[in-house]
Motif scaffolding. Structure first.
Motif, PDB file in Angstrom:
ATOM      1  N   VAL A 122       0.837  -1.202   0.000  1.00  0.00           N
ATOM      2  CA  VAL A 122       0.000   0.000   0.000  1.00  0.00           C
ATOM      3  C   VAL A 122       0.873   1.253   0.000  1.00  0.00           C
ATOM      4  O   VAL A 122       0.589   2.231  -0.710  1.00  0.00           O
ATOM      5  CB  VAL A 122      -0.955  -0.002   1.216  1.00  0.00           C
ATOM      6  CG1 VAL A 122      -1.679   1.329   1.336  1.00  0.00           C
ATOM      7  CG2 VAL A 122      -1.959  -1.133   1.100  1.00  0.00           C
ATOM      8  N   ALA A 123       1.966   1.229   0.776  1.00  0.00           N
ATOM      9  CA  ALA A 123       2.871   2.377   0.832  1.00  0.00           C
ATOM     10  C   ALA A 123       3.512   2.638  -0.525  1.00  0.00           C
ATOM     11  O   ALA A 123       3.623   3.792  -0.962  1.00  0.00           O
ATOM     12  CB  ALA A 123       3.950   2.146   1.891  1.00  0.00           C
ATOM     13  N   VAL A 124       3.940   1.590  -1.203  1.00  0.00           N
ATOM     14  CA  VAL A 124       4.576   1.746  -2.519  1.00  0.00           C
ATOM     15  C   VAL A 124       3.572   2.302  -3.530  1.00  0.00           C
ATOM     16  O   VAL A 124       3.880   3.216  -4.301  1.00  0.00           O
ATOM     17  CB  VAL A 124       5.157   0.416  -3.001  1.00  0.00           C
ATOM     18  CG1 VAL A 124       5.605   0.510  -4.457  1.00  0.00           C
ATOM     19  CG2 VAL A 124       6.331   0.000  -2.114  1.00  0.00           C
ATOM     20  N   LEU A 125       2.357   1.755  -3.530  1.00  0.00           N
ATOM     21  CA  LEU A 125       1.334   2.250  -4.456  1.00  0.00           C
ATOM     22  C   LEU A 125       0.982   3.707  -4.159  1.00  0.00           C
ATOM     23  O   LEU A 125       0.818   4.523  -5.081  1.00  0.00           O
ATOM     24  CB  LEU A 125       0.084   1.368  -4.365  1.00  0.00           C
ATOM     25  CG  LEU A 125       0.218  -0.056  -4.917  1.00  0.00           C
ATOM     26  CD1 LEU A 125      -1.047  -0.859  -4.649  1.00  0.00           C
ATOM     27  CD2 LEU A 125       0.519  -0.025  -6.409  1.00  0.00           C
ATOM     28  N   ALA A 126       0.863   4.031  -2.879  1.00  0.00           N
ATOM     29  CA  ALA A 126       0.532   5.405  -2.495  1.00  0.00           C
ATOM     30  C   ALA A 126       1.633   6.369  -2.915  1.00  0.00           C
ATOM     31  O   ALA A 126       1.366   7.459  -3.431  1.00  0.00           O
ATOM     32  CB  ALA A 126       0.296   5.487  -0.991  1.00  0.00           C
ATOM     33  N   ALA A 127       2.893   5.981  -2.701  1.00  0.00           N
ATOM     34  CA  ALA A 127       4.012   6.847  -3.060  1.00  0.00           C
ATOM     35  C   ALA A 127       4.094   7.038  -4.573  1.00  0.00           C
ATOM     36  O   ALA A 127       4.329   8.151  -5.061  1.00  0.00           O
ATOM     37  CB  ALA A 127       5.320   6.259  -2.530  1.00  0.00           C
ATOM     38  N   THR A 128       3.898   5.964  -5.321  1.00  0.00           N
ATOM     39  CA  THR A 128       3.950   6.064  -6.780  1.00  0.00           C
ATOM     40  C   THR A 128       2.835   6.968  -7.296  1.00  0.00           C
ATOM     41  O   THR A 128       3.058   7.808  -8.176  1.00  0.00           O
ATOM     42  CB  THR A 128       3.828   4.666  -7.408  1.00  0.00           C
ATOM     43  OG1 THR A 128       4.866   3.815  -6.892  1.00  0.00           O
ATOM     44  CG2 THR A 128       3.960   4.736  -8.923  1.00  0.00           C
ATOM     45  N   ALA A 129       1.634   6.787  -6.748  1.00  0.00           N
ATOM     46  CA  ALA A 129       0.507   7.628  -7.162  1.00  0.00           C
ATOM     47  C   ALA A 129       0.760   9.089  -6.815  1.00  0.00           C
ATOM     48  O   ALA A 129       0.430  10.002  -7.596  1.00  0.00           O
ATOM     49  CB  ALA A 129      -0.777   7.148  -6.501  1.00  0.00           C
ATOM     50  N   ALA A 147      -6.124  15.411  -5.452  1.00  0.00           N
ATOM     51  CA  ALA A 147      -5.063  14.411  -5.359  1.00  0.00           C
ATOM     52  C   ALA A 147      -4.518  14.310  -3.937  1.00  0.00           C
ATOM     53  O   ALA A 147      -4.180  13.220  -3.466  1.00  0.00           O
ATOM     54  CB  ALA A 147      -3.943  14.767  -6.337  1.00  0.00           C
ATOM     55  N   SER A 148      -4.428  15.451  -3.244  1.00  0.00           N
ATOM     56  CA  SER A 148      -3.928  15.420  -1.864  1.00  0.00           C
ATOM     57  C   SER A 148      -4.898  14.696  -0.941  1.00  0.00           C
ATOM     58  O   SER A 148      -4.475  14.016   0.004  1.00  0.00           O
ATOM     59  CB  SER A 148      -3.683  16.841  -1.365  1.00  0.00           C
ATOM     60  OG  SER A 148      -4.904  17.557  -1.220  1.00  0.00           O
ATOM     61  N   LEU A 149      -6.201  14.810  -1.193  1.00  0.00           N
ATOM     62  CA  LEU A 149      -7.180  14.076  -0.386  1.00  0.00           C
ATOM     63  C   LEU A 149      -7.026  12.569  -0.584  1.00  0.00           C
ATOM     64  O   LEU A 149      -7.096  11.786   0.372  1.00  0.00           O
ATOM     65  CB  LEU A 149      -8.596  14.521  -0.759  1.00  0.00           C
ATOM     66  CG  LEU A 149      -8.951  15.984  -0.466  1.00  0.00           C
ATOM     67  CD1 LEU A 149     -10.358  16.293  -0.948  1.00  0.00           C
ATOM     68  CD2 LEU A 149      -8.815  16.304   1.018  1.00  0.00           C
ATOM     69  N   VAL A 150      -6.810  12.169  -1.836  1.00  0.00           N
ATOM     70  CA  VAL A 150      -6.592  10.750  -2.121  1.00  0.00           C
ATOM     71  C   VAL A 150      -5.276  10.283  -1.507  1.00  0.00           C
ATOM     72  O   VAL A 150      -5.181   9.184  -0.949  1.00  0.00           O
ATOM     73  CB  VAL A 150      -6.597  10.503  -3.640  1.00  0.00           C
ATOM     74  CG1 VAL A 150      -6.255   9.052  -3.956  1.00  0.00           C
ATOM     75  CG2 VAL A 150      -7.960  10.865  -4.224  1.00  0.00           C
TER      76      VAL A 150
END
Length: 267
Positions: free
Chosen positions: A153-160, A177-180
């Motif tokens: 989840v951390a990797v996906l969040a950082a990439t996004a 985008a910041s809310l997501v």
């Protein structure tokens, strides 16, 4: 004996406050990265550094605000100050690696995947380093499968987040985008917390040391909070950032007088 773990002893107060801080750090970081893509290349490094520090502080602040709502009912929870500070440094540095990578090397698929992976692993490292700072009369154990899920989840969040930073330039779109991003960071945190179980020592009392959450975390949170507020002031008073997506019209507008002059018929 297993301890009774409660991550929401104040109800929804700490999760909501933590989420808002993650959103604030993400919003400021995204706007700073957008600003680095505009004019004045000499200031690019400064804007990227400010963006990385904003996102890193937002993530760290989110984590420890959420941790003020964590308790093990059978024992007191305290924190080691050095590891707590180290987790903040790790958060800022690893986010900086990803931000500077896409800021200077571009946001191609491979670079974005590499930078997102490094940043995500760093965010996860910050989380578990913060967990390692906990001191209590027992042993903290983690479910490996849930830990792996939190890292993913951390990797996906950082990439996004990195993709959004170099792709989304309008103010409203960046805010969304910041809310997501805040939701993804909070999701990573609580996924990681779901992996936690505590096995209490048979003999209670006196085996742990460190500062209590209120005596350590609350004063330490003031520094990143003040930094985020100051970063917000910098962002608010920058005209190109306030214009959001309209900034790209400034360059053509500046060239319009020359274009009109060139179109005038010669006498």
């Amino acid at each position: 004996m297993d301890g009774t773990v409660d991550g929401f002893r104040y109800g929804a107060v700490t999760p909501v406050a933590a989420y808002l801080m993650a959103c604030l750090g993400g919003a400021l970081g995204l706007r700073c990265i957008v600003r680095s893509l505009l004019h004045q290349p000499s200031w690019k490094g400064g804007w990227l550094a400010l963006g990385a520090a904003s996102i890193g502080c937002g993530i760290w602040t989110m984590h420890f605000i959420a941790m003020t709502g964590f308790e093990v009912r059978e024992t007191s929870v305290r924190y080691d100050v050095h590891l707590t500070i180290a987790s903040l440094v790790v958060a800022v540095l690893v986010v900086g690696v990803g931000v500077f990578a896409v800021g200077y090397l571009g946001a191609g698929r491979r670079m974005l995947a590499l930078a997102g992976t490094v940043t995500g692993l760093g965010v996860a490292a910050m989380h578990y380093l913060g967990m390692a700072a906990m001191r209590l009369d027992g042993d903290i154990r983690f479910d490996p499968a849930v830990v792996a899920l939190s890292v993913a989840v951390a990797v996906l969040a950082a990439t996004a987040a990195l993709w959004a930073a170099v792709t989304i330039r309008g103010f409203v779109a960046s805010l969304g985008a910041s809310l997501v991003m805040g939701l993804a960071v909070s999701g990573m945190h609580y996924t990681g917390m779901a992996a936690v179980s505590v096995h209490l020592h048979e003999v209670t009392g006196g085996s742990w040391s460190g500062d209590s959450p209120t005596s350590l975390l609350l004063p330490m949170l003031l520094g990143p909070l003040v930094f985020l507020l100051l970063a917000g002031v910098v962002v608010m008073f920058d005209p190109l950032l306030v214009m959001g997506g309209d900034w790209d019209r400034t360059a053509p507008a500046s060239r319009q007088p020359r274009a009109r002059a060139a179109q005038r018929p010669r006498r």
